[in-house]
Design an enzyme around this catalytic site. Structure first.
Site, short mmCIF file in Angstrom:
data_model
loop_
_atom_site.label_atom_id
_atom_site.label_comp_id
_atom_site.label_asym_id
_atom_site.label_seq_id
_atom_site.Cartn_x
_atom_site.Cartn_y
_atom_site.Cartn_z
N HIS A 97 -38.51 96.05 -90.64
CA HIS A 97 -39.54 95.01 -90.49
C HIS A 97 -39.03 93.64 -90.91
O HIS A 97 -39.65 92.63 -90.58
CB HIS A 97 -40.81 95.38 -91.26
CG HIS A 97 -40.74 95.20 -92.75
ND1 HIS A 97 -40.56 96.24 -93.62
CD2 HIS A 97 -40.84 94.09 -93.51
CE1 HIS A 97 -40.57 95.79 -94.87
NE2 HIS A 97 -40.74 94.47 -94.83
N ASP B 213 -38.11 102.66 -91.45
CA ASP B 213 -38.12 101.21 -91.70
C ASP B 213 -36.75 100.74 -92.16
O ASP B 213 -36.62 100.04 -93.17
CB ASP B 213 -39.19 100.85 -92.73
CG ASP B 213 -39.50 99.35 -92.73
OD1 ASP B 213 -39.10 98.67 -91.77
OD2 ASP B 213 -40.13 98.87 -93.69
N GLY C 170 -40.49 89.34 -99.83
CA GLY C 170 -39.12 88.83 -99.84
C GLY C 170 -38.15 89.82 -100.45
O GLY C 170 -36.95 89.74 -100.24
N ASN C 171 -38.68 90.79 -101.24
CA ASN C 171 -37.85 91.85 -101.79
C ASN C 171 -37.51 92.91 -100.75
O ASN C 171 -36.60 93.72 -100.96
CB ASN C 171 -38.54 92.55 -102.97
CG ASN C 171 -38.27 91.88 -104.30
OD1 ASN C 171 -39.15 91.28 -104.90
ND2 ASN C 171 -37.04 91.98 -104.78
N SER C 172 -38.25 92.96 -99.67
CA SER C 172 -38.04 94.00 -98.67
C SER C 172 -36.59 94.03 -98.19
O SER C 172 -36.01 93.01 -97.83
CB SER C 172 -38.95 93.78 -97.46
OG SER C 172 -40.21 94.34 -97.66
N GLY D 250 -44.58 119.10 -80.45
CA GLY D 250 -45.94 118.96 -79.95
C GLY D 250 -46.99 119.71 -80.74
O GLY D 250 -47.88 120.33 -80.14
N VAL D 251 -46.89 119.66 -82.07
CA VAL D 251 -47.93 120.24 -82.92
C VAL D 251 -48.33 119.22 -83.98
O VAL D 251 -47.60 118.26 -84.23
CB VAL D 251 -47.45 121.54 -83.63
CG1 VAL D 251 -47.04 122.59 -82.62
CG2 VAL D 251 -46.33 121.24 -84.62
#
Length: 519
Positions: free
Chosen positions: A131, A166, A242-244, A304-305
């Protein structure tokens, strides 16, 4: 820092927090994945036990040794704006967009975003959050040796990124004159509540800011997409916007997580600061993805479960005929999906995938996701207290398609009067003929429709949704509200009601198994 997606986790963590919270992720800004240039050496993992005393120089030493590998990331993204809008502030906080005149084409102006990252290879490879670089048109990296007032950093490009974890892998296209200092990897599986940790990052543009705290929890499941959860490390080390993308370090100065998001006490999207609840992606998860990230694409499997989030207890295991607690109970099966074609059914409890024991629901998701699409694997389930083995061919997960299908689901459900309360935290009423047609309920089935749910009640916590149509209770069909109520009333406190509901989703109906424990 952009706030376009800064509260994607908002509201979900209320279940284990007394705060009215909103998730704030530090910034989000992306470049199209580029081809790999040069060689990436995945850092080795130090799995030696974390032992030894903590003294007055411990954290000073960590900051000194690990600081040079931490970088500040400045991004530029083009945003649609109207005439009454301007640029955001230095850290990428954008003004809310006012609605434009009908037919008016909004202008585009650049906005700045800020995040953090850390060097993992001398050839200029850097790890950060997806992100942080999502939708970016340019990326600049500032090393710890650069001054805050330096206007320009080193140019970088995205090599690969993964939305579910992420995570993004960058590479510098403009190398510095001095040799880069790669970070060291620790073993995130060793971390436990109470362990000391340090976060280093670029909060509010203040590069190489150091904060110290402890691990508050491990394996904290948090939603990352519709119906999908990932494990995070929770910490009280101060993390702000900003730490991300910056590292979470153990007492040896080794990276054990990538700081990703925080909980705030502000309901306003993109506002608020640290309140002592932050989350980091375990570095072991990222390390395992690096070989795929450097190719530009992370591939995951799916069958698909859907499964519930509740663990199977000792008492419920006895009811299911399991030797003990464990396994993953199937809630629903896509009839045309890999599991459906192989014969899996709702209510089956998966206990083994390709020779590996399934201890809980998260185990099943991880084992399937890590299986190469196109591979046929044996899956053992317990069905009506008997073990059944099925061969399932794993398909490839298409997250974008899955999200598009979910967002286009119809959610228009007529209401009727006189709902009836139950002891399971849900109200029910008769289903109308119009609803049967609209929700495509099978002929002759459906006893009642769920009209409301008590917050944090048994039914809501178990996964029942408003608008679900109850088809059966304790494996017996129900045809009206009285039959549903009578069947539920027979369940004693502490026992589990085996409820099957009909849920209209993605333009089609689906039978979903929901076990609800009566309090």
């Amino acid at each position: 820092m952009s706030t376009r997606k800064s509260s994607i986790f908002y509201g979900v963590l209320i279940a284990f927090s007394s705060l009215v919270v909103g998730m704030v992720i530090a910034s989000r800004l992306d470049l199209t994945p580029a081809s790999l240039a040069g060689t990436l050496t995945v850092p080795s993992t130090n799995s030696a036990p974390l032992v030894g005393p903590i003294d007055s120089t411990t954290f000073r030493t960590i900051a000194h040794d690990a600081g040079p590998s931490v970088v500040s990331i400045i991004t530029t993204v083009m945003r649609d704006v109207n005439d009454n809008e301007g640029l955001g502030d230095l850290f990428g906080q954008l003004m809310p967009q006012a609605p434009g005149r009908r037919g008016q084409t909004p202008k585009q102006e650049p906005a700045r975003g800020a995040g953090s990252g850390f060097i993992i290879d001398k050839n200029g490879y850097i790890l950060t959050n997806n992100h942080v670089v999502e939708d970016a048109t340019s990326i600049e990296v500032k090393l710890s040796t650069m001054r805050d007032e330096d206007l320009y950093g080193l140019s970088a490009k995205v090599i690969g990124r993964d939305e579910l974890s992420d995570t993004a892998l960058l590479q510098l296209t403009d190398m510095p004159k001095t040799e880069l200092v790669p970070a060291k990897f620790g073993d995130s599986s060793q971390m436990a509540p109470g362990d000391w940790v340090m976060a280093i990052g670029n909060p509010f543009g203040l590069s190489n800011t150091v904060t110290v705290g402890v691990v508050s929890a491990v394996g904290r499941q948090t939603p990352v997409s519709s119906g999908r959860y990932e494990d995070f490390i929770q910490t009280d080390a101060a993390i702000n916007r900003g730490n991300s993308g910056g590292p979470l370090l153990n007492v040896r100065g080794e990276v054990i997580g990538i700081n990703t998001m925080i909980v705030t006490d502000s309901p306003i999207q993109g506002s608020g600061g640290n309140v002592g609840i932050g989350f980091a992606v375990p570095i072991n998860t990222v390390r395992d993805l690096l070989p795929q990230l450097r190719t530009g694409k992370v591939v995951r499997g799916r069958i698909g479960v859907s499964v519930g989030r509740e663990s199977i207890t000792d008492d419920y295991a006895k009811e299911l005929g399991l030797p003990g607690p464990g396994g993953a109970e199937i809630r629903s099966v896509e009839s045309d999906g890999p599991a459906g074609k192989a014969g899996l059914r709702r209510g089956d409890v998966v206990i083994d995938v390709n020779g590996k024991t399934v201890h809980d629901n998260n185990d099943l998701v991880s084992l399937i996701a890590s299986t190469k699409p196109g591979t046929t694997i044996p899956i053992k389930v317990v069905r009506q207290k008997k073990v059944v083995t099925l061969n399932v061919t794993v398909a490839e997960l298409n997250l974008a398609q899955e999200r598009q299908q979910t967002s286009s689901d119809a959610d228009e459900r007529p209401r009727a009067d006189e709902p009836k309360d139950t002891a399971f935290g849900m109200s029910i009423r008769p289903i109308t003929n119009a609803e049967r047609r609209q929700l495509q309920v099978p002929n002759g089935q459906g006893g009642a429709v769920v009209t409301s749910l008590t917050p944090f009640g048994p039914a809501g916590n178990a996964g029942v949704a408003q608008g679900d149509v109850i088809l059966s209770v304790q494996d017996a069909p129900v045809n009206n509200v009285d039959e549903v109520s009578a069947a539920l009333d027979k369940i004693p406190a502490g026992a589990t009601a085996r409820v099957v509901v009909w849920r209209f989703s993605r333009g089609a109906g689906l039978e979903v198994f929901v076990p609800i424990r009566r309090r």
